[in-house]
Design an enzyme around this catalytic site. Sequence first.
Site, PDB file in Angstrom:
ATOM      1  N   ASP A  74      -2.641   2.327  -6.161  1.00 34.60           N
ATOM      2  CA  ASP A  74      -1.696   2.394  -5.319  1.00 34.60           C
ATOM      3  C   ASP A  74      -1.731   1.101  -4.319  1.00 34.60           C
ATOM      4  O   ASP A  74      -0.893   1.253  -3.216  1.00 34.60           O
ATOM      5  CB  ASP A  74      -1.821   3.653  -4.646  1.00 34.60           C
ATOM      6  CG  ASP A  74      -2.978   3.716  -3.478  1.00 34.60           C
ATOM      7  OD1 ASP A  74      -4.035   3.069  -4.110  1.00 34.60           O
ATOM      8  OD2 ASP A  74      -3.013   4.392  -2.687  1.00 34.60           O
ATOM      9  N   GLU A  75      -2.207   0.048  -4.680  1.00 30.73           N
ATOM     10  CA  GLU A  75      -2.525  -0.944  -3.433  1.00 30.73           C
ATOM     11  C   GLU A  75      -2.503  -2.221  -4.355  1.00 30.73           C
ATOM     12  O   GLU A  75      -3.310  -2.459  -5.615  1.00 30.73           O
ATOM     13  CB  GLU A  75      -3.694  -0.656  -2.893  1.00 30.73           C
ATOM     14  CG  GLU A  75      -4.067  -1.750  -1.766  1.00 30.73           C
ATOM     15  CD  GLU A  75      -5.419  -1.259  -1.036  1.00 30.73           C
ATOM     16  OE1 GLU A  75      -5.748  -1.926  -0.059  1.00 30.73           O
ATOM     17  OE2 GLU A  75      -6.284  -0.464  -1.481  1.00 30.73           O
TER      18      GLU A  75
ATOM     19  N   ASP B  48       0.702  -1.055  -0.221  1.00 30.16           N
ATOM     20  CA  ASP B  48      -0.056   0.028   0.121  1.00 30.16           C
ATOM     21  C   ASP B  48       0.987   1.358  -0.075  1.00 30.16           C
ATOM     22  O   ASP B  48       1.767   1.619   1.040  1.00 30.16           O
ATOM     23  CB  ASP B  48      -0.960   0.036   1.145  1.00 30.16           C
ATOM     24  CG  ASP B  48      -1.907   1.100   1.117  1.00 30.16           C
ATOM     25  OD1 ASP B  48      -2.119   1.654   0.048  1.00 30.16           O
ATOM     26  OD2 ASP B  48      -2.651   1.016   2.199  1.00 30.16           O
TER      27      ASP B  48
END
Length: 376
Positions: free
Chosen positions: A118-119, A24
């Site tokens: 983003d993860e 993350d």
Amino acid sequence: MDGPEPSSFEPTAAEGGRKIIHIDMDAFYASVEQRDDPSLRGKPVAVGGTRERGVVAAASYEARRFGVRSAMASGLARRLCPDLLFVRPRFEVYREVSRQIHEIFAEFTDLIEPLSLDEAYLDVTSNHQGAATATEVARMIRARIKAETGLTASAGVSYNKFIAKLASDHNKPDGLCVVRPDQGLAFLAPLAVGRFHGVGPVTAARMEKLGIHTGADLRRCSREFLAQQFGKSGDYFYLAARAIDHRPVRPDRVRKSIGSENTFFHDLFAHDDLAAALRESSDTVARHAARTGKAGRTVSIKLRYADFRTLTRARTLPAPVSDADSLYRTALELLAPLEPVEQGVRLLGVTLSNLGEGEEELSVTAEQLALALEWA
């Protein structure tokens, strides 16, 4: 509830020694802006609409200390933090950085399940680098991300997706948390139930009224009790509290909608109670939409009565929306013809579909769609 379907948690086979990493990025959009503009470093930054009725897509850690968060109305964010600096989102830049990060992932494993820009989950049970442990892989990935993008990432390492995701948030920012198979129950025991993925504020409040405050409290509840109190979500809570999650990392996962629903302890009749539930679900959907850079043109609600009769109502809007304000107002309008409810409502949820992405999506405001609603 917003979370994995209970059936996907069922203990259908042995865990098989999986090694899962959840990566993350830390305050991704805001961190990219601070990286690219040195004048923003160390200052409270919000990425998103600059107008009063815009929405915050991401907030820097400096801004979060004032209570600013994603999916918050820009006007409220500015009131919480008068020195907040707004930056318009640059999705083409975020996508390019995300592509760089995923290229790094691919050097270690082919089993990558993106959740947003983003993860992602990574299954590194076998890894291309021949690293002996998942912890070593996570350290290598984080170091490569820092070296190649100038950004920090937090990582959770564990034997299933549920715990890995919780672990990645444990030592943020720029943190690494490892939870081994013999540590899963001890890791979950002291966590507040509100930390569990899929437990929103309303559900957490209901649990607390039942004396369920932590993972340990939740684990003491029988499967039958949780099913009685929370419907099908009870199975998920029962298995999650016992650190059971056999979902594989799915590289082909494509999100077609973003949804959140809640099953209620007591059937709801009053408009204010139904509206509060729609508000919570709208906020949850908006937070995920902001984080993923998604917006959608179709808003739908799902309503289940006490006799388990289920209705869905949907509306396709003239332009994409992603903010909680627009979702909530549309959901209220969809609910209106169904009121007053003749039977109690046991489940209510909101879904955003017909998704797309692009720079303009997060700047679409409720006012533009004539769905204005004042924030408290």
